[in-house]
Write a protein that holds these residues in place. Structure first.
Motif, PDB file in Angstrom:
ATOM      1  N   SER A 244       0.840  -1.196   0.000  1.00 62.41           N
ATOM      2  CA  SER A 244       0.000   0.000   0.000  1.00 62.41           C
ATOM      3  C   SER A 244       0.879   1.251   0.000  1.00 62.41           C
ATOM      4  N   LEU A 248      -2.123   6.122   1.025  1.00 64.29           N
ATOM      5  CA  LEU A 248      -3.232   5.291   1.480  1.00 64.29           C
ATOM      6  C   LEU A 248      -3.113   4.997   2.969  1.00 64.29           C
ATOM      7  N   ALA A 251      -4.123   8.174   4.777  1.00 65.82           N
ATOM      8  CA  ALA A 251      -5.565   8.396   4.676  1.00 65.82           C
ATOM      9  C   ALA A 251      -6.328   7.421   5.573  1.00 65.82           C
ATOM     10  N   THR A 252      -5.889   6.162   5.596  1.00 61.57           N
ATOM     11  CA  THR A 252      -6.571   5.159   6.410  1.00 61.57           C
ATOM     12  C   THR A 252      -6.545   5.524   7.885  1.00 61.57           C
ATOM     13  N   VAL A 255      -8.675   8.717   8.613  1.00 61.04           N
ATOM     14  CA  VAL A 255     -10.104   8.378   8.646  1.00 61.04           C
ATOM     15  C   VAL A 255     -10.431   7.655   9.939  1.00 61.04           C
ATOM     16  N   SER A 259     -13.107   9.278  12.538  1.00 59.55           N
ATOM     17  CA  SER A 259     -14.335   8.521  12.799  1.00 59.55           C
ATOM     18  C   SER A 259     -14.463   8.181  14.277  1.00 59.55           C
ATOM     19  N   GLY A 300      -7.990  -0.204  -1.943  1.00 58.95           N
ATOM     20  CA  GLY A 300      -7.916   1.035  -1.186  1.00 58.95           C
ATOM     21  C   GLY A 300      -9.260   1.443  -0.636  1.00 58.95           C
ATOM     22  N   TYR A 301     -10.313   1.246  -1.434  1.00 59.72           N
ATOM     23  CA  TYR A 301     -11.653   1.578  -0.959  1.00 59.72           C
ATOM     24  C   TYR A 301     -12.036   0.723   0.246  1.00 59.72           C
ATOM     25  N   ILE A 304     -10.236   2.130   3.393  1.00 66.32           N
ATOM     26  CA  ILE A 304     -10.846   3.356   3.899  1.00 66.32           C
ATOM     27  C   ILE A 304     -12.179   3.045   4.574  1.00 66.32           C
ATOM     28  N   ALA A 307     -11.477   1.449   7.929  1.00 62.65           N
ATOM     29  CA  ALA A 307     -11.094   2.428   8.951  1.00 62.65           C
ATOM     30  C   ALA A 307     -12.308   3.202   9.442  1.00 62.65           C
ATOM     31  N   LEU A 308     -13.225   3.528   8.537  1.00 61.70           N
ATOM     32  CA  LEU A 308     -14.434   4.262   8.909  1.00 61.70           C
ATOM     33  C   LEU A 308     -15.315   3.440   9.843  1.00 61.70           C
TER      34      LEU A 308
END
Length: 398
Positions: A244, A248, A251-252, A255, A259, A300-301, A304, A307-308
């Motif tokens: 990764s 990424l 961002a992970t 997030v 959250s 990647g989606y 994310i 993580a959310l």
């Protein structure tokens, strides 16, 4: 418990919550971000990597028990201040020696002093807004989630980029940076605790919780400790194995942090509605889904989204347990009952990282440990779902 009325209660709450940034975000979660570089530079196995967070959890067990003993003789504000500063110093020291023995000592002490800070800080947060039930509940939830989420987002925004730019061999400077950031926060957190230094505490011997009648909730909370820590410890290692990007990874974790900060507002309605184990069951289902999503949606989606979902749930089980106890146990027994839950959680949390590391070493894929952790969390959700209210609606303590 009674407390002097502070003039700036929300500012004090912010200072206390930032203490959670030190004790939990820096003390526990940052290890997961720095671990890939440490593992690469020091040649550790997954078992050795997991062992250090198990050592941290062992320290947390000792610290939780020590807090319960000391809080009968010292004010929570003094324990919070000393625990927060000591945690920061131990985080700084982590960057000064690479030996496994020294690292084990640092991780253990971070867990011990972090528990001293976290548990006593929770007592202080609960002393705010005592005449306003909704504000009091929000303050407790924000203490658990707000500061921890901020610290995780801060670590996610800085550590992956720094280690990518300078190389994994600079993992020691990452710890030094984390320690310095913690020391910068300390004066504000210590000030917040001194504003509540007249908080009284109960010196009476604790009563015995109704354990038999709470087995569903206890089982759910124990399996939460066993399962969630696997994601926290190894998700960055798994991401590195999947090649990764730094973007990424950043961002992970950002997030995840944001959250967590939002989670008190997402779950407060559910927590208020049920007096059974249903809130914990729903929250653990969210943690389980978040743990499995990187494997179920390998993109990647998926990371994310993972993580959310994980972040919106992972800091809420302590709040769910506190809510359950407040609604089902007589007020004089709240402290002893919540403390019992804390010790059970801490013991199970100690088993998760090293167990996951052993599974990963045997199978050659740490992703297998994430799947096992998700299954453990789902079993915990089933246990919690079977928990009935202990007393009838009309008999609940207000």
């Amino acid at each position: 418990m009674a407390a002097a009325r502070p003039t700036n209660p929300w500012l004090i709450l912010l200072g206390l919550a930032l203490g959670v940034s030190i004790s939990n975000a820096f003390g526990r979660f940052a290890y997961g971000l720095i671990l890939p570089s440490m593992k690469s530079s020091l040649g550790w196995s997954l078992t050795q990597s997991g062992w250090l967070n198990t050592a941290n959890s062992i320290g947390y067990i000792v610290g939780s028990i020590l807090t319960l003993l000391l809080i009968r003789h010292f004010s929570p504000s003094r324990l919070f201040a000393s625990g927060t500063v000591a945690t920061a110093l131990c985080l700084l020291a982590t960057g000064f020696d690479e030996s496994l023995v020294f690292q084990t000592a640092c991780r253990t002490l971070v867990g011990l002093f972090g528990a001293l800070s976290f548990v006593s800080g929770g007592v202080l947060a609960a002393s705010l807004f005592q005449s306003h039930a909704r504000k009091n509940a929000l303050a407790i939830a924000l203490y658990f989630g707000g500061g921890g989420g901020f610290g995780i987002a801060l670590c996610g925004a800085t550590l992956p980029t720094m280690l990518d730019a300078f190389g994994p061999q600079y993992w020691d400077w990452a710890w030094i940076g984390v320690g310095l950031a913690a020391l910068v926060i300390c004066p504000f957190s210590v000030w917040a605790s001194t504003e509540l230094n007249e908080t009284e505490h109960d010196a009476a011997l604790p009563s015995i919780p109704p354990v038999r009648r709470m087995l569903g909730q206890l089982g759910g909370y124990a399996l939460f400790g066993l399962g969630y820590i696997v994601y926290v410890t190894f998700i960055s290692v798994w991401m590195k194995e999947q090649h990764s990007s730094v973007l990424l990874t950043t961002a992970t974790w950002m997030v995840l942090g944001f959250s967590i900060m939002a989670s008190p507002f997402v779950w407060r309605g559910v927590l208020a509605r049920f007096s059974s184990g249903m809130p914990l069951a729903l929250i653990l289902s969210g943690v389980a889904l978040g743990s499995a999503l990187p494997i179920l949606v390998p993109s990647g989606y998926g990371l994310i989204l993972s993580a959310l979902v994980f972040g919106l749930s992972v800091f809420m089980p302590p709040t769910a347990v506190t809510s359950f106890v407040r609604q089902n146990v007589e007020q004089p027994d709240w402290g002893a009952t919540i403390s019992f839950f804390t010790v059970i959680f801490a013991i199970s949390q100690a088993l998760g990282p090293i167990g996951a590391g052993v599974i990963g070493d045997i199978t050659g894929e740490i992703g297998d440990s994430l799947v096992v952790a998700s299954a453990v969390l789902l079993v915990g959700a089933l246990c919690a779902a079977m928990q009935k209210p202990l007393i009838r609606e009309a008999a609940k303590p207000s």
